[in-house]
Design a protein around this motif. Structure first.
Motif, mmCIF file in Angstrom:
data_model
loop_
_atom_site.group_PDB
_atom_site.id
_atom_site.type_symbol
_atom_site.label_atom_id
_atom_site.label_comp_id
_atom_site.label_asym_id
_atom_site.label_seq_id
_atom_site.Cartn_x
_atom_site.Cartn_y
_atom_site.Cartn_z
ATOM 1 N N MET A 400 0.817 -1.216 0.000
ATOM 2 C CA MET A 400 0.000 0.000 0.000
ATOM 3 C C MET A 400 0.849 1.263 0.000
ATOM 4 S SD MET A 400 -2.763 -1.199 2.909
ATOM 5 C CE MET A 400 -3.358 0.483 3.183
ATOM 6 N N GLY A 401 2.130 1.125 0.279
ATOM 7 C CA GLY A 401 3.009 2.289 0.329
ATOM 8 C C GLY A 401 2.969 3.031 1.638
ATOM 9 N N ILE A 402 2.607 2.326 2.736
ATOM 10 C CA ILE A 402 2.591 2.953 4.052
ATOM 11 C C ILE A 402 3.489 2.170 5.007
ATOM 12 C CG2 ILE A 402 0.251 3.856 3.742
ATOM 13 C CD1 ILE A 402 -0.692 1.628 5.620
ATOM 14 N N ASN A 403 3.744 2.757 6.158
ATOM 15 C CA ASN A 403 4.555 2.108 7.181
ATOM 16 C C ASN A 403 3.638 1.312 8.114
ATOM 17 O OD1 ASN A 403 6.239 1.315 9.237
ATOM 18 N ND2 ASN A 403 6.910 3.368 9.819
ATOM 19 N N PRO A 404 3.713 -0.027 8.104
ATOM 20 C CA PRO A 404 2.825 -0.817 8.941
ATOM 21 C C PRO A 404 3.303 -0.974 10.380
ATOM 22 C CG PRO A 404 4.193 -2.273 7.633
ATOM 23 C CD PRO A 404 4.564 -0.870 7.232
ATOM 24 N N LEU A 405 4.384 -0.280 10.740
ATOM 25 C CA LEU A 405 4.974 -0.479 12.060
ATOM 26 C C LEU A 405 4.786 0.703 13.008
ATOM 27 C CD1 LEU A 405 8.310 -2.161 10.894
ATOM 28 C CD2 LEU A 405 6.200 -3.279 11.620
ATOM 29 N N ASP A 406 4.252 1.820 12.528
ATOM 30 C CA ASP A 406 4.048 2.954 13.433
ATOM 31 C C ASP A 406 2.560 3.187 13.653
ATOM 32 O OD1 ASP A 406 3.178 4.107 11.080
ATOM 33 O OD2 ASP A 406 4.587 5.785 11.100
ATOM 34 N N GLN A 407 2.231 4.189 14.471
ATOM 35 C CA GLN A 407 0.837 4.505 14.794
ATOM 36 C C GLN A 407 0.737 5.986 15.147
ATOM 37 O OE1 GLN A 407 2.336 1.717 16.336
ATOM 38 N NE2 GLN A 407 3.323 2.953 17.900
ATOM 39 N N PRO A 408 0.993 6.887 14.182
ATOM 40 C CA PRO A 408 1.090 8.311 14.495
ATOM 41 C C PRO A 408 -0.185 8.919 15.066
ATOM 42 C CG PRO A 408 1.011 7.928 12.114
ATOM 43 C CD PRO A 408 1.215 6.603 12.750
ATOM 44 N N ALA A 409 -1.354 8.495 14.588
ATOM 45 C CA ALA A 409 -2.595 9.099 15.084
ATOM 46 C C ALA A 409 -2.852 8.730 16.535
ATOM 47 C CB ALA A 409 -3.770 8.664 14.205
ATOM 48 N N VAL A 410 -2.470 7.527 16.923
ATOM 49 C CA VAL A 410 -2.644 7.093 18.311
ATOM 50 C C VAL A 410 -1.816 7.978 19.235
ATOM 51 C CG1 VAL A 410 -2.269 5.189 19.925
ATOM 52 C CG2 VAL A 410 -3.167 4.729 17.633
ATOM 53 N N GLU A 411 -0.639 8.342 18.801
ATOM 54 C CA GLU A 411 0.240 9.164 19.635
ATOM 55 C C GLU A 411 -0.369 10.536 19.910
ATOM 56 O OE1 GLU A 411 2.828 7.778 21.068
ATOM 57 O OE2 GLU A 411 2.268 5.961 19.979
ATOM 58 N N LEU A 412 -1.106 11.084 18.949
ATOM 59 C CA LEU A 412 -1.746 12.388 19.160
ATOM 60 C C LEU A 412 -2.739 12.307 20.313
ATOM 61 C CD1 LEU A 412 -2.445 15.288 18.434
ATOM 62 C CD2 LEU A 412 -4.013 14.400 16.679
ATOM 63 N N GLY A 413 -3.557 11.273 20.323
ATOM 64 C CA GLY A 413 -4.523 11.118 21.410
ATOM 65 C C GLY A 413 -3.844 11.009 22.763
ATOM 66 N N LYS A 414 -2.710 10.312 22.800
ATOM 67 C CA LYS A 414 -1.967 10.183 24.059
ATOM 68 C C LYS A 414 -1.451 11.533 24.534
ATOM 69 C CE LYS A 414 -0.318 5.458 23.190
ATOM 70 N NZ LYS A 414 0.894 4.616 22.971
ATOM 71 N N ARG A 415 -0.952 12.350 23.605
ATOM 72 C CA ARG A 415 -0.434 13.667 23.998
ATOM 73 C C ARG A 415 -1.550 14.559 24.517
ATOM 74 N NH1 ARG A 415 2.182 13.178 19.056
ATOM 75 N NH2 ARG A 415 0.996 14.905 18.142
ATOM 76 N N LEU A 416 -2.717 14.507 23.877
ATOM 77 C CA LEU A 416 -3.837 15.325 24.322
ATOM 78 C C LEU A 416 -4.327 14.886 25.700
ATOM 79 C CD1 LEU A 416 -5.727 15.616 20.931
ATOM 80 C CD2 LEU A 416 -4.660 17.497 22.191
ATOM 81 N N ALA A 417 -4.300 13.587 25.959
ATOM 82 C CA ALA A 417 -4.692 13.098 27.284
ATOM 83 C C ALA A 417 -3.713 13.597 28.341
ATOM 84 C CB ALA A 417 -4.741 11.572 27.278
#
Length: 446
Positions: A400-417
């Motif tokens: 698909m041309g993406i990185n299957p090993l990271d989770q950038p959107a999840v990290e945003l939620g953690k920072r906001l929490a």
């Protein structure tokens, strides 16, 4: 009996799989590069020999306890729960009197207070799993259990603790160094959703008496060819993980936005939740990916299967079966005539019939379907399934041309929490939080 993927109803004739199949050489080279650089320990399992020694050294320690309380979230818990439900079902059955595993995988005050009130501290080992040592949902519970153990065991509190974390850094590694707490490492470059066959999932499996060697061996049987330095495009093209990856990518191109994981091995139902994180967190990026939908046969035949077969035509299905499940008791022979078709038959025949009927109905309804038919519902087959689906997910992400090993959107939620809890720094997140909370809300009673 062999483990089989049945592609008969996969709709390969209507999908543009050739676009991806011709990239086998490219993917083989990438696998050689990534595994050679130590970036894919899920496939190479370089930690396996040392882990076997570490687990062997834990056996006497774990035998001292009646309860294990596992503190972990996401990939630190989902695999352990799947293994528990599949291979230690007696904890959920009447009259259980053996070891018990409790998994604290949420910010759940009711559950946490029940553990503090009812678990016997001297006979409980608390296992905290966090690679970074900074996952607040997990480490926050560790703080509370640490004080609980101190209050009951005094200076010996650390003897009932076990940490699974980074080998060199992070808060929990600091706890290991300061207090001499037992610890096993999470290997470098091994993300949580790929970590079930490391210390993360195998410590609770060992505690419950599972065959951890067979789990690891099953996975290695599947992934070893992908980690072979001599891997060729031809070999990769014939590997089931690559074929699943091609199918998954081609489905998305045709608008199949949901991937049902339908489990017709009842005790393996929690593998659907494990797969959901694996697929969603790995591939749901940049406006792309397909939504994994866990479903359990036969339970969900009577609920969401209506949507699967007669709703929006955007669903494909991975269908997990095992024809060799226990037969169970027989139905009585003196049943009313309307139930004559089950007279004297074994109870276990019913789920096989239900699975076949659902599989045929889904296919007839136009749902592309691959059946994953296991020869046995054993730890080895579970290891093979974990290896197959993990490898397929990685390869699908690359296609698909993406990185299957990271989770950038999840990290945003953690920072906001963390901003909500007034952690230091995070100026941008705190500004966003203030703006969000100060927005006029459209509130209506119901």
């Amino acid at each position: 009996m062999a483990d089989i993927l049945d592609w008969t109803n996969a709709h390969l004739d209507t999908l543009d799989t050739a676009l991806y199949e011709k990239r086998a050489d490219e993917m083989a080279v990438r696998l050689q590069q990534e595994t050679g650089a130590g970036k894919l320990p899920f496939l190479t399992m370089p930690y396996a020999a040392q882990l076997r020694k570490d687990l062997d050294g834990l056996k006497d320690f774990l035998r001292k306890f009646d309860h294990m309380l596992l503190l972990g979230i996401g990939g630190s818990a989902l695999g352990a729960r799947a293994l528990q439900k599949a291979f230690y079902p007696r904890q959920d059955q009447p009259g259980h009197d053996g070891p018990s595993l409790w998994i604290a995988d949420n910010v759940d005050t009711y559950a946490l207070e029940a553990y503090l009130a009812k678990l016997p501290p001297k006979k409980t080992v608390v296992v905290t799993v966090s690679k970074s040592g900074g996952t607040i949902e997990t480490v926050g519970q560790y703080f509370i259990l640490k004080e609980w153990m101190k209050g009951h065991l005094g200076d010996d509190w650390h003897r009932n603790m076990l940490l699974v974390t980074d080998e060199e850094q992070g808060f929990l590694r600091g706890e290991v160094n300061e207090y001499g707490i037992r610890a096993l490492p999470v290997p470098d470059n091994l993300g949580g959703r790929y970590s079930v066959l490391s210390a993360v999932g195998l410590i609770p499996a060992l505690f419950l008496g599972m065959d951890v060697e067979s789990l690891m061996a099953g996975a290695q049987e599947v992934v070893a060819p992908l980690a072979d330095p001599g891997l060729t495009g031809d070999t990769l093209a014939g590997h089931s993980a690559f074929r699943l990856a091609v199918w998954g990518a081609a489905l998305q191109d045709k608008g199949f936005a949901e991937l049902i994981f339908f489990t017709y091995i009842p005790l393996w139902a929690s593998f659907g939740d494990w797969f959901a994180q694996l697929w969603a967190e790995s591939l749901g990026k940049e406006g792309r990916g397909s939504q994994p939908v866990p479903a359990v046969g036969v339970t969900d035949q009577h609920s969401v299967n209506q949507m699967f077969m007669d709703g929006v035509r955007n669903k494909a299905c991975l269908f997990l079966t095992c024809p060799n499940l226990p037969a169970g008791p027989k139905f009585p022979t003196d049943l009313p005539d309307k139930f004559a078709y089950v007279r004297g038959k074994e109870f276990g025949e019913l789920i096989q019939a239900e699975g076949l009927g659902t599989r045929m109905a889904l296919s007839k309804s136009g749902v592309p379907l691959v059946e994953m038919r296991l020869g046995a519902d054993s730890p080895r087959q579970a290891g093979k399934l974990i290896g197959l689906l993990g490898a397929a997910t990685i390869l699908c992400g690359w296609l698909m041309g993406i990185n299957p090993l990271d989770q950038p959107a999840v990290e945003l939620g953690k920072r906001l929490a963390k901003a909500r809890m007034d952690a230091e720094g995070l100026a941008e997140e705190k500004a966003d939080l203030k703006s969000f909370l100060n927005t006029d809300r459209d509130l209506r009673e119901f």
